[in-house]
Design a protein around this motif. Structure first.
Motif, PDB file in Angstrom:
ATOM      1  N   ILE A 116      13.316 -10.596 -32.155  1.00 30.76           N
ATOM      2  CA  ILE A 116      12.966 -11.359 -30.954  1.00 30.76           C
ATOM      3  C   ILE A 116      13.656 -10.679 -29.780  1.00 30.76           C
ATOM      4  O   ILE A 116      14.886 -10.549 -29.761  1.00 30.76           O
ATOM      5  CB  ILE A 116      13.421 -12.825 -31.058  1.00 30.76           C
ATOM      6  N   ARG A 117      12.878 -10.237 -28.809  1.00 22.71           N
ATOM      7  CA  ARG A 117      13.440  -9.535 -27.658  1.00 22.71           C
ATOM      8  C   ARG A 117      13.120 -10.320 -26.394  1.00 22.71           C
ATOM      9  O   ARG A 117      11.970 -10.482 -26.026  1.00 22.71           O
ATOM     10  CB  ARG A 117      12.880  -8.114 -27.586  1.00 22.71           C
ATOM     11  N   TRP A 118      14.161 -10.852 -25.767  1.00 24.17           N
ATOM     12  CA  TRP A 118      14.017 -11.671 -24.569  1.00 24.17           C
ATOM     13  C   TRP A 118      13.041 -12.824 -24.797  1.00 24.17           C
ATOM     14  O   TRP A 118      12.157 -13.103 -23.995  1.00 24.17           O
ATOM     15  CB  TRP A 118      13.591 -10.823 -23.374  1.00 24.17           C
ATOM     16  N   GLY A 119      13.204 -13.476 -25.934  1.00 27.26           N
ATOM     17  CA  GLY A 119      12.447 -14.691 -26.235  1.00 27.26           C
ATOM     18  C   GLY A 119      11.074 -14.486 -26.817  1.00 27.26           C
ATOM     19  O   GLY A 119      10.374 -15.465 -27.109  1.00 27.26           O
ATOM     20  N   GLN A 120      10.653 -13.228 -27.039  1.00 31.52           N
ATOM     21  CA  GLN A 120       9.320 -12.967 -27.563  1.00 31.52           C
ATOM     22  C   GLN A 120       9.390 -11.958 -28.702  1.00 31.52           C
ATOM     23  O   GLN A 120      10.254 -11.075 -28.716  1.00 31.52           O
ATOM     24  CB  GLN A 120       8.394 -12.424 -26.463  1.00 31.52           C
ATOM     25  N   GLN A 121       8.464 -12.080 -29.622  1.00 30.32           N
ATOM     26  CA  GLN A 121       8.354 -11.106 -30.701  1.00 30.32           C
ATOM     27  C   GLN A 121       7.490  -9.946 -30.212  1.00 30.32           C
ATOM     28  O   GLN A 121       6.361 -10.147 -29.775  1.00 30.32           O
ATOM     29  CB  GLN A 121       7.725 -11.744 -31.937  1.00 30.32           C
ATOM     30  N   PRO A 122       8.017  -8.715 -30.241  1.00 29.67           N
ATOM     31  CA  PRO A 122       7.236  -7.566 -29.772  1.00 29.67           C
ATOM     32  C   PRO A 122       5.914  -7.435 -30.522  1.00 29.67           C
ATOM     33  O   PRO A 122       5.826  -7.738 -31.710  1.00 29.67           O
ATOM     34  CB  PRO A 122       8.158  -6.377 -30.061  1.00 29.67           C
ATOM     35  N   LYS A 123       4.889  -6.958 -29.814  1.00 30.22           N
ATOM     36  CA  LYS A 123       3.574  -6.777 -30.411  1.00 30.22           C
ATOM     37  C   LYS A 123       3.472  -5.390 -31.042  1.00 30.22           C
ATOM     38  O   LYS A 123       3.698  -4.384 -30.373  1.00 30.22           O
ATOM     39  CB  LYS A 123       2.487  -6.942 -29.345  1.00 30.22           C
ATOM     40  N   ASN A 124       3.127  -5.347 -32.318  1.00 26.41           N
ATOM     41  CA  ASN A 124       2.925  -4.075 -33.016  1.00 26.41           C
ATOM     42  C   ASN A 124       2.338  -4.362 -34.387  1.00 26.41           C
ATOM     43  O   ASN A 124       2.120  -5.509 -34.759  1.00 26.41           O
ATOM     44  CB  ASN A 124       4.234  -3.285 -33.125  1.00 26.41           C
ATOM     45  N   PHE A 125       2.070  -3.278 -35.136  1.00 25.33           N
ATOM     46  CA  PHE A 125       1.509  -3.426 -36.476  1.00 25.33           C
ATOM     47  C   PHE A 125       2.590  -3.555 -37.547  1.00 25.33           C
ATOM     48  O   PHE A 125       2.278  -3.826 -38.703  1.00 25.33           O
ATOM     49  CB  PHE A 125       0.656  -2.198 -36.842  1.00 25.33           C
ATOM     50  N   SER A 126       3.844  -3.332 -37.169  1.00 18.98           N
ATOM     51  CA  SER A 126       4.917  -3.261 -38.158  1.00 18.98           C
ATOM     52  C   SER A 126       5.185  -4.623 -38.784  1.00 18.98           C
ATOM     53  O   SER A 126       5.059  -5.660 -38.140  1.00 18.98           O
ATOM     54  CB  SER A 126       6.203  -2.746 -37.503  1.00 18.98           C
ATOM     55  N   LYS A 127       5.599  -4.593 -40.040  1.00 20.09           N
ATOM     56  CA  LYS A 127       5.997  -5.803 -40.728  1.00 20.09           C
ATOM     57  C   LYS A 127       7.463  -6.095 -40.437  1.00 20.09           C
ATOM     58  O   LYS A 127       8.209  -5.236 -39.957  1.00 20.09           O
ATOM     59  CB  LYS A 127       5.786  -5.649 -42.239  1.00 20.09           C
TER      60      LYS A 127
END
Length: 255
Positions: A116-127
């Motif tokens: 969680i980075r600054w309150g949000q989960q980064p968008k990507n394909f990674s698990k």
């Protein structure tokens, strides 16, 4: 009031005043929390000492694996939970912990860790990362590594989809500084194993890593933040191999 969890939490700290309050509040039901600090100059220990289940110790910095092994050795319960100061276990994870202690059917719990980075989960394909943080103390040990330490388990492991939240609220400058430091520690680990880096690996690893993270792992979905993450990953990989090659050159030159 929740029933006390008959297990020890152990945590290593250095200047974690921005994170440690939330982390310790999330494990207030554990019988004890062991904190081993290596010399914080901020309010880390003042905050920690407000929690009744916390015991604070000091140990000069010996390296990640050694510091965690020392913290684990101070735990008085047979079940232990390693938690970083910027992490928070979810309610589902704590339910899994209680169930494992009650069932006594396995020796460790493998779970997710969600960034969680600054309150949000980064968008990507990674698990999510998969890791073992809760386990029977007698079944776990740390291999000596300067960085990227992990616990080795002798025994049976239960797998769960429950997660620990990793709140990485670092500025871009802090993230690059961390990568620079970790790349040196990783290079030293490789140097100790007599591994080397070719010129080709130094030249190619930066663009290869960037493309792998940005395109194939899908960090382009996260806009500028995803570009920065990909550049940071490429920077870490490049510096790791460049520093490793430099170490061998200095050794050959007798420096």
């Amino acid at each position: 009031m929740n029933q006390t969890i008959a297990a020890s939490v152990y945590m290593i700290t250095l200047n974690e005043e921005k994170n440690i309050g939330d982390s310790l509040a999330s494990v207030c039901d554990f019988a004890e929390v062991i904190i081993v600090d290596s010399g914080s100059s901020d309010q880390t220990l003042t905050i920690a000492e407000k929690f009744p289940n916390v015991r604070v110790f000091h140990n000069d910095w010996p390296g990640f694996s050694e510091q965690k092994a020392y913290a684990m050795s101070l735990c008085s319960h047979p079940w232990v939970f390693n938690l970083d100061a910027d992490e928070v276990p979810t309610k589902e994870f704590l339910q899994e912990v209680r169930a494992l202690i009650s069932d006594d059917s396995h020796d460790a719990l493998e779970s997710n860790r969600t960034l969680i980075r600054w309150g949000q989960q980064p968008k990507n394909f990674s698990k999510n990362d998969r890791l073992i943080r809760f386990f029977r103390k007698s079944c776990g040990h740390y291999e000596v590594r300067r960085v990227h330490e992990s616990i080795s388990i002798t025994g049976s492991v239960k797998k769960t989809q429950a997660t620990i939240l990793h709140n990485e609220n670092l500025s871009l400058s802090q993230r690059f500084t961390k990568s620079n430091r970790y790349s040196e520690l990783k290079a030293e680990d490789k140097f100790d194993k007599n591994q080397n880096a070719s010129l080709a690996s130094i030249v190619l690893m930066f663009p290869i890593t960037f493309l792998q993270v940005y395109l194939f792992k899908g960090h382009f979905l996260d806009g500028v933040e995803g570009f920065n993450t990909s550049m940071n990953a490429a920077f870490y990989t490049y510096m790791k191999y460049a520093k490793l090659r430099e170490m061998h050159q200095r050794k050959a030159d007798g420096l």
